[in-house]
Design a protein around this motif. Structure first.
Motif, PDB file in Angstrom:
ATOM      1  N   UNK A  99       0.800  -1.080   0.006  1.00 49.78           N
ATOM      2  CA  UNK A  99      -0.170   0.058   0.079  1.00 49.78           C
ATOM      3  C   UNK A  99       0.835   1.313  -0.028  1.00 49.78           C
ATOM      4  N   UNK A 100       0.250   2.306   0.660  1.00 46.81           N
ATOM      5  CA  UNK A 100       0.905   3.742   0.621  1.00 46.81           C
ATOM      6  C   UNK A 100       2.439   3.670   1.398  1.00 46.81           C
ATOM      7  N   UNK A 101       2.986   4.868   1.151  1.00 48.02           N
ATOM      8  CA  UNK A 101       4.357   4.965   1.740  1.00 48.02           C
ATOM      9  C   UNK A 101       5.249   3.862   1.234  1.00 48.02           C
ATOM     10  N   UNK A 102       5.105   3.081   0.387  1.00 43.03           N
ATOM     11  CA  UNK A 102       5.775   2.285  -0.254  1.00 43.03           C
ATOM     12  C   UNK A 102       5.935   0.847   0.656  1.00 43.03           C
ATOM     13  N   UNK A 155       8.651  14.579  -2.183  1.00 44.51           N
ATOM     14  CA  UNK A 155       7.665  14.776  -0.875  1.00 44.51           C
ATOM     15  C   UNK A 155       7.803  13.771   0.036  1.00 44.51           C
ATOM     16  N   UNK A 156       8.714  12.899   0.080  1.00 52.57           N
ATOM     17  CA  UNK A 156       9.012  11.794   1.247  1.00 52.57           C
ATOM     18  C   UNK A 156       8.696  10.326   0.518  1.00 52.57           C
ATOM     19  N   UNK A 157       8.656   9.626   1.391  1.00 48.74           N
ATOM     20  CA  UNK A 157       8.502   8.076   1.098  1.00 48.74           C
ATOM     21  C   UNK A 157       6.857   7.662   0.888  1.00 48.74           C
ATOM     22  N   UNK A 158       6.110   8.711   0.175  1.00 53.77           N
ATOM     23  CA  UNK A 158       4.611   8.410   0.342  1.00 53.77           C
ATOM     24  C   UNK A 158       3.884   7.502  -0.752  1.00 53.77           C
ATOM     25  N   UNK A 159       4.812   7.517  -1.823  1.00 54.87           N
ATOM     26  CA  UNK A 159       4.080   6.870  -3.173  1.00 54.87           C
ATOM     27  C   UNK A 159       3.659   5.423  -2.892  1.00 54.87           C
TER      28      UNK A 159
END
Length: 352
Positions: A99-102, A155-159
């Motif tokens: 999911x989110x945040x890799x 924008x940080x580790x959010x993908x």
């Protein structure tokens, strides 16, 4: 009412808010999912089978388990509170969620407990090192991939990872936003970049990955379906004739069905070489699909409908006994029922 009483009432309201604001921020990557008695009614995004068990995942790291065909649910132990959007079990015990945040999670006990195999912070470091090494070795495209990584993680580790699939307990793939593609051959102990092993020069979002009929496919944007060429160890693009996004694929060795925006579905009977549009009779996005044991196809809609095909995806009719809300995933239950997850949690309905 006196001014003293009013002041006391104001303080009673403001003090808890001040305490809440003062609490330090904890990244969802580092914060375990909180237990909630209302978890089965919260936002859920995907569901699958682990043997006879149902496993559903959703917002804030929630993972739910049911051992009685979806009648009762309990919450699993999860080390992150990132939103989870995909889950798959190639066997009754071994499963993965992403999911989110890799984030990629692994369970070795049928979903009872989970461990984190990867997160966005680790992924940034791995991809940067990988493409820098290729650039240093003279790979001309590596610098472009480095720029893509820096842009994606600006924008940080959010993908998010949007899909995860394992052929068996060792060989798996994870796909995500802006062309993110990883693979593992050791059950997720290590994940390696396959971003450079897919014909995706525009970095389309990779919305789902699935094995069908011994082949591996990825659903993507602008009507693109990718298929793994096992000889080249590379995903090649298949043109469908559609220009919108596909959210997933379903089928068997005889046919493929790609489904997506505005009720769109395209069908292939030759492994994706040619496609024909199917009239689903529906106008909302078809976000998830699954095959029942008897070969019937079920598709879930963002508008709260479930469509059923008894002729290998040639035509569809809506199920009647479904409580509509924004759906996100579905799974067969005991042959004649279907478990559906979405914005309002999980429901079980007749599949006929």
């Amino acid at each position: 009412m006196s001014r003293i009483t009013l002041t006391a009432m104001a303080l009673a309201v403001l003090l808890p808010l001040a305490t809440a604001v003062a609490q330090p921020y904890v990244d969802p990557i580092d914060a375990p999912a909180e237990a909630s008695p209302l978890a089965a009614r919260s936002q859920l995004t995907a569901i699958t089978q682990a043997g006879d068990r149902l496993v559903a995942v959703g917002a804030r790291g929630v993972i739910l388990l049911s051992d009685d065909a979806g009648q009762q649910w309990r919450q699993a132990r999860v080390p992150v509170s990132s939103d989870l959007v995909s889950v798959q079990f190639p066997s009754a015990l071994q499963g993965w969620a992403a999911g989110h945040d890799g984030v990629i999670l692994h369970s070795a006990d049928g979903g009872e407990s989970w461990s984190k195999q990867l997160d966005g912070r680790q992924l940034l470091g791995q991809l940067t090192a990988h493409f820098q090494a290729l650039a240093d070795a003279g790979d001309e495209r590596a610098s472009q991939y480095l720029e893509l990584v820096n842009l994606n993680f600006g924008n940080g580790p959010e993908l998010p990872f949007l899909g995860v699939w394992f052929d068996n307990e060792r060989d798996g793939y994870a796909v995500g936003a802006f062309g993110t593609l990883l693979a593992t051959t050791d059950g997720g102990k290590s994940w390696v970049s396959w971003i450079e092993k897919i014909d995706n020069p525009n970095s389309f979002h990779l919305n789902a990955v699935i094995g069908i009929g011994g082949e591996l496919y990825i659903a993507s944007e602008q009507g693109t379906v990718f298929k793994l060429d096992r000889a080249q160890q590379r995903f090649v693009a298949l043109a469908t004739g559609y220009t919108g996004s596909f959210f997933g694929l379903v089928g068997n060795a005889r046919f493929l069905l790609a489904h997506g925006l505005r009720g769109t579905a395209y069908r292939s009977t030759d492994g994706g070489q040619s496609w024909a549009r199917v009239d689903t009779g529906h106008g909302a996005g078809l976000v998830a699909g699954v095959m029942e044991d008897n070969g019937d196809v079920l598709l879930a809609s963002q508008a709260g409908a479930v469509l059923r095909s008894a002729d290998q995806g040639r035509s569809f009719t809506p199920l009647g006994a479904v409580t509509p809300y924004l759906f996100a995933g579905l799974s067969p239950v005991a042959g004649t029922r279907v478990a559906i997850v979405g914005m309002a949690g999980v429901q079980v309905a007749p599949a006929r």
